[in-house]
Design a protein around this motif. Sequence first.
Motif, PDB file in Angstrom:
ATOM      1  N   PRO A   1      62.833 -53.666 -31.118  1.00  0.00           N
ATOM      2  CA  PRO A   1      61.762 -53.192 -30.676  1.00  0.00           C
ATOM      3  C   PRO A   1      60.736 -52.899 -31.642  1.00  0.00           C
ATOM      4  N   ARG A   2      61.050 -52.230 -32.877  1.00  0.00           N
ATOM      5  CA  ARG A   2      60.242 -52.018 -34.176  1.00  0.00           C
ATOM      6  C   ARG A   2      59.727 -53.301 -34.582  1.00  0.00           C
TER       7      ARG A   2
ATOM      8  N   SER B   1      56.298 -45.435 -32.509  1.00  0.00           N
ATOM      9  CA  SER B   1      57.825 -45.317 -33.000  1.00  0.00           C
ATOM     10  C   SER B   1      57.973 -43.830 -33.464  1.00  0.00           C
ATOM     11  N   PRO B   2      59.288 -43.266 -33.320  1.00  0.00           N
ATOM     12  CA  PRO B   2      59.550 -42.035 -33.794  1.00  0.00           C
ATOM     13  C   PRO B   2      59.490 -41.955 -35.258  1.00  0.00           C
ATOM     14  N   PRO B   3      59.092 -40.852 -35.937  1.00  0.00           N
ATOM     15  CA  PRO B   3      58.728 -40.799 -37.482  1.00  0.00           C
ATOM     16  C   PRO B   3      60.222 -40.900 -37.909  1.00  0.00           C
TER      17      PRO B   3
ATOM     18  N   GLY C   1      56.595 -59.391 -24.330  1.00  0.00           N
ATOM     19  CA  GLY C   1      57.143 -58.755 -23.783  1.00  0.00           C
ATOM     20  C   GLY C   1      58.889 -58.895 -23.835  1.00  0.00           C
ATOM     21  N   ASP C   2      59.434 -58.182 -22.771  1.00  0.00           N
ATOM     22  CA  ASP C   2      60.996 -58.201 -22.570  1.00  0.00           C
ATOM     23  C   ASP C   2      61.164 -59.421 -21.493  1.00  0.00           C
ATOM     24  N   HIS C   3      62.361 -60.079 -21.823  1.00  0.00           N
ATOM     25  CA  HIS C   3      62.802 -61.247 -20.936  1.00  0.00           C
ATOM     26  C   HIS C   3      64.149 -60.984 -20.716  1.00  0.00           C
ATOM     27  N   GLU C   4      64.677 -61.096 -19.423  1.00  0.00           N
ATOM     28  CA  GLU C   4      66.042 -60.571 -19.039  1.00  0.00           C
ATOM     29  C   GLU C   4      67.030 -61.495 -19.770  1.00  0.00           C
TER      30      GLU C   4
ATOM     31  N   ILE D   1      54.384 -52.017 -22.295  1.00  0.00           N
ATOM     32  CA  ILE D   1      54.058 -50.492 -22.977  1.00  0.00           C
ATOM     33  C   ILE D   1      54.892 -50.274 -23.977  1.00  0.00           C
ATOM     34  N   ARG D   2      56.070 -50.572 -23.994  1.00  0.00           N
ATOM     35  CA  ARG D   2      57.130 -49.861 -25.065  1.00  0.00           C
ATOM     36  C   ARG D   2      56.952 -50.900 -26.438  1.00  0.00           C
ATOM     37  N   LEU D   3      56.594 -51.918 -26.363  1.00  0.00           N
ATOM     38  CA  LEU D   3      56.143 -53.026 -27.464  1.00  0.00           C
ATOM     39  C   LEU D   3      54.744 -52.707 -28.105  1.00  0.00           C
ATOM     40  N   ASP D   4      53.880 -52.012 -27.419  1.00  0.00           N
ATOM     41  CA  ASP D   4      52.399 -51.729 -27.981  1.00  0.00           C
ATOM     42  C   ASP D   4      52.507 -50.628 -28.784  1.00  0.00           C
TER      43      ASP D   4
END
Length: 167
Positions: A59-60, A89-91, A10-13, A80-83
């Motif tokens: 992120p990637r 990811s965009p091509p 996950g993301d941690h602040e 969600i954004r890391l799954d």
Amino acid sequence: MQPGTHFAFGDHEEHGFVASFTSSLPAHLAHWYLEREQFEPVPDEPGLYWLSEPERDGPRRTRQAVHDLRRQGYTVQADIRLDPAVSASPPRPVRPNGLQERRSRLAQAAAGRTTQRRATPPTTSAPAARPIPPKPTYAPTVHLTASGGGRSRWRPPAPRPPTAPCR
């Protein structure tokens, strides 16, 4: 967290991209996997790991870690954004450089039959004889002396007197 989960991402602040593991996995094994995925232990936070150099496509790299661990058979929970299963990811842009066309032509050429034919089959001839090198014109000098015991004993030659230095 769902039962049977091995890792969570996950993301941690404060720490950026983080990962942790559950008690269903031995700590040394989880540590080994997370370090291979470029996650480092967070000081003073046992069981929490942060991504090294998150500014370098964090992120990637985190999605790739989730993908790798799932491919190894582990159950991984991720934001969600890391799954990678949820957010692809965009091509990457494809740069035309002609390499694909060249490979295609080479593959077609390799698959086809050659149009070059030999007029006559190659003949096998005896290999040319190698010349024998000439015998050396000198013979090494070995001084042997006979001893009374029936065996000869080798003695080194006497030392030569020193020569005067060149001027």
